[in-house]
Design an enzyme around this catalytic site. Structure first.
Site, PDB file in Angstrom:
ATOM      1  CG  ASP A  45      31.127  65.796  29.877  1.00 30.52           C
ATOM      2  OD1 ASP A  45      30.826  64.594  29.987  1.00 30.52           O
ATOM      3  OD2 ASP A  45      30.316  66.707  30.083  1.00 30.52           O
ATOM      4  CG  ASP A  71      34.932  60.349  37.023  1.00 29.61           C
ATOM      5  OD1 ASP A  71      34.153  61.143  37.600  1.00 29.61           O
ATOM      6  OD2 ASP A  71      34.926  59.121  37.244  1.00 29.61           O
ATOM      7  CB  VAL A  72      33.901  65.945  38.592  1.00 33.44           C
ATOM      8  CG1 VAL A  72      33.921  66.860  37.394  1.00 33.44           C
ATOM      9  CG2 VAL A  72      32.538  65.277  38.761  1.00 33.44           C
ATOM     10  CG  ASN A  98      27.681  72.416  34.451  1.00 30.83           C
ATOM     11  OD1 ASN A  98      26.559  72.847  34.699  1.00 30.83           O
ATOM     12  ND2 ASN A  98      27.903  71.510  33.485  1.00 30.83           N
ATOM     13  CE1 TYR A 164      21.061  67.038  40.774  1.00 30.94           C
ATOM     14  CE2 TYR A 164      19.231  68.231  41.765  1.00 30.94           C
ATOM     15  CZ  TYR A 164      20.215  68.140  40.805  1.00 30.94           C
ATOM     16  OH  TYR A 164      20.363  69.135  39.874  1.00 30.94           O
ATOM     17  CE  LYS A 168      23.345  69.659  41.652  1.00 24.59           C
ATOM     18  NZ  LYS A 168      24.457  70.186  40.832  1.00 24.59           N
ATOM     19  CB  THR A 199      19.724  70.338  30.022  1.00 22.77           C
ATOM     20  OG1 THR A 199      19.439  69.552  31.199  1.00 22.77           O
ATOM     21  CG2 THR A 199      19.856  71.796  30.412  1.00 22.77           C
ATOM     22  CB  THR A 208       5.928  62.842  31.561  1.00 18.05           C
ATOM     23  OG1 THR A 208       6.769  63.685  32.359  1.00 18.05           O
ATOM     24  CG2 THR A 208       6.793  61.944  30.673  1.00 18.05           C
TER      25      THR A 208
HETATM   26  P1  NAI Z   1      23.263  67.352  31.396  1.00 22.40           P
HETATM   27  O1  NAI Z   1      22.948  65.943  31.740  1.00 22.40           O
HETATM   28  O2  NAI Z   1      22.777  67.926  30.108  1.00 22.40           O
HETATM   29  O3  NAI Z   1      24.838  67.590  31.477  1.00 22.40           O
HETATM   30  C1  NAI Z   1      25.615  67.099  32.534  1.00 22.40           C
HETATM   31  C2  NAI Z   1      27.004  66.800  31.996  1.00 22.40           C
HETATM   32  O4  NAI Z   1      27.802  66.354  33.092  1.00 22.40           O
HETATM   33  C3  NAI Z   1      27.014  65.701  30.937  1.00 22.40           C
HETATM   34  O5  NAI Z   1      27.741  66.114  29.798  1.00 22.40           O
HETATM   35  C4  NAI Z   1      27.703  64.545  31.635  1.00 22.40           C
HETATM   36  O6  NAI Z   1      28.457  63.708  30.771  1.00 22.40           O
HETATM   37  C5  NAI Z   1      28.592  65.284  32.623  1.00 22.40           C
HETATM   38  N1  NAI Z   1      29.011  64.427  33.723  1.00 22.40           N
HETATM   39  C6  NAI Z   1      28.265  63.539  34.434  1.00 22.40           C
HETATM   40  N2  NAI Z   1      29.028  62.904  35.325  1.00 22.40           N
HETATM   41  C7  NAI Z   1      30.293  63.392  35.182  1.00 22.40           C
HETATM   42  C8  NAI Z   1      31.518  63.127  35.824  1.00 22.40           C
HETATM   43  N3  NAI Z   1      31.622  62.197  36.793  1.00 22.40           N
HETATM   44  N4  NAI Z   1      32.604  63.832  35.446  1.00 22.40           N
HETATM   45  C9  NAI Z   1      32.521  64.745  34.456  1.00 22.40           C
HETATM   46  N5  NAI Z   1      31.391  65.029  33.802  1.00 22.40           N
HETATM   47  C10 NAI Z   1      30.285  64.364  34.164  1.00 22.40           C
HETATM   48  O7  NAI Z   1      22.683  68.190  32.621  1.00 22.40           O
HETATM   49  P2  NAI Z   1      22.499  69.777  32.854  1.00 22.40           P
HETATM   50  O8  NAI Z   1      21.066  69.993  33.055  1.00 22.40           O
HETATM   51  O9  NAI Z   1      23.242  70.574  31.875  1.00 22.40           O
HETATM   52  O10 NAI Z   1      23.189  69.890  34.294  1.00 22.40           O
HETATM   53  C11 NAI Z   1      24.335  70.671  34.556  1.00 22.40           C
HETATM   54  C12 NAI Z   1      24.346  71.025  36.031  1.00 22.40           C
HETATM   55  O11 NAI Z   1      23.202  71.813  36.331  1.00 22.40           O
HETATM   56  C13 NAI Z   1      24.279  69.799  36.960  1.00 22.40           C
HETATM   57  O12 NAI Z   1      25.118  70.013  38.073  1.00 22.40           O
HETATM   58  C14 NAI Z   1      22.822  69.792  37.373  1.00 22.40           C
HETATM   59  O13 NAI Z   1      22.641  69.142  38.604  1.00 22.40           O
HETATM   60  C15 NAI Z   1      22.535  71.266  37.443  1.00 22.40           C
HETATM   61  N6  NAI Z   1      21.112  71.594  37.398  1.00 22.40           N
HETATM   62  C16 NAI Z   1      20.350  71.290  36.290  1.00 22.40           C
HETATM   63  C17 NAI Z   1      19.018  71.596  36.279  1.00 22.40           C
HETATM   64  C18 NAI Z   1      18.122  71.307  35.108  1.00 22.40           C
HETATM   65  O14 NAI Z   1      16.897  71.469  35.230  1.00 22.40           O
HETATM   66  N7  NAI Z   1      18.624  70.877  33.961  1.00 22.40           N
HETATM   67  C19 NAI Z   1      18.379  72.235  37.437  1.00 22.40           C
HETATM   68  C20 NAI Z   1      19.279  72.552  38.523  1.00 22.40           C
HETATM   69  C21 NAI Z   1      20.598  72.222  38.490  1.00 22.40           C
END
Ligand code: NAI
Length: 258
Positions: A45, A71-72, A98, A164, A168, A199, A208
């Site tokens: 991360d 950084d991905v 992820n 986004y 996706k 999350t 909201t």
């Molecule tokens: P989150 O915001 O809790 O976690 C995302 C993580 O990715 C964070 O720890 C952040 O620091 C890390 N991150 C961001 N940019 C980065 C980079 N350039 N390199 C490495 N790490 C990086 O979000 P969540 O909800 O856990 O999301 C995880 C995945 O699930 C994402 O791909 C998101 O698009 C997807 N997703 C989430 C949904 C939701 O409702 N929470 C719905 C559908 C998909």
């Protein structure tokens, strides 16, 4: 009384997993689940402090886990990350792409820079991950890639967040393309499509009308939990899913069934 069927609780013993975006939300739950199933895990991360804490907590419980700053969107960073798995644990069997960032703007409001950044992390990051890990995953003999897409990778959502959605959607079809390419090389590739999951990514919507709308739009009537997505990732990562490749698994409380 008949004995309960024996459950193998360590389906991933001996496997090495790399999970991006591991410091929060779904990534964190995935690291914890894969680790609980016996995998050694590289938690990657850009957020160092929470990432280090997650890996340290797992080590305290006797698991094999390390944190890697990563950084991905950066190809050099990807090389270091895959290298870390090889030097620390001797191989790589599972890659979970992820990491992701959201955007809530309309197409008119989205600048070219906003667009490029979202595409860089959510789409190019997945490409770079699969490309960089390919050799190690082929050598595994039972390689598995799980790409986290979204319900928004297969629908127009609310008509907002164009970058986004584009990213996706690309992850969904890139998954199928890579699955065909590696189908005879022992590497399976599948996508997981979460619905609205509770999350930090949804933090801004908490309390909201958007949160209410997300719950109303979800047939089961609630937000999902990160652990519910992690359980599906763990299934696809291991040998229970040995004949599944190129598929898309919706973890969305019925959102896309409507
Ligand atoms: P989150 O915001 O809790 O976690 C995302 C993580 O990715 C964070 O720890 C952040 O620091 C890390 N991150 C961001 N940019 C980065 C980079 N350039 N390199 C490495 N790490 C990086 O979000 P969540 O909800 O856990 O999301 C995880 C995945 O699930 C994402 O791909 C998101 O698009 C997807 N997703 C989430 C949904 C939701 O409702 N929470 C719905 C559908 C998909």
């Amino acid at each position: 009384m008949e004995a309960a069927p024996k459950r193998d609780t360590e389906r991933l013993r001996g496997r090495v997993a790399l999970v991006t975006g591991a410091a929060s939300g779904i990534g964190r739950a995935t690291v914890e689940r894969l680790s609980a199933e016996g995998a050694s895990v590289v938690a990657a991360d850009i957020q160092d402090a929470p990432g280090e804490t997650i890996a340290a907590n797992l080590r305290e419980q006797g698991a094999r886990a390390v944190f890697q700053h990563h950084d991905v969107a950066d190809e050099t960073s990807w090389r270091s990350c895959v290298e870390r798995a090889l030097t620390e644990f001797g191989g790589l069997d599972i890659l979970v792409n992820n990491a992701g960032i959201g955007d809530i703007a309309t197409i008119e409001e989205t600048t070219a820079d906003d667009w490029e950044r979202t595409i860089a992390v959510d789409q190019t990051g997945v490409f770079l991950g699969m490309k960089t890990a390919a050799e190690a995953l082929k050598q595994s003999g039972h390689g598995s890639i799980v790409n986290i897409s979204s319900i928004f990778g297969a629908s127009g959502g609310f008509g907002t967040s164009p970058a986004y959605h584009a990213a996706k959607g690309a992850v969904r079809i890139l998954t199928k393309n890579a699955a065909l390419h590696w189908a005879r090389e022992g590497v399976r590739v599948n996508s997981v499509h979460p619905g609205f999951i509770d999350t930090p990514m949804l933090q801004a919507a908490k309390g909201t009308e958007y949160e209410t709308a997300m719950i109303d739009l979800t047939p089961v009537g609630r937000l999902g939990r990160p652990e519910e997505v992690a359980a599906c990732v763990a299934f696809l990562a291991g040998d229970d899913a040995s004949f599944i490749t190129g598929s898309e698994l919706y973890v969305d409380g019925g959102y896309l069934a409507r």
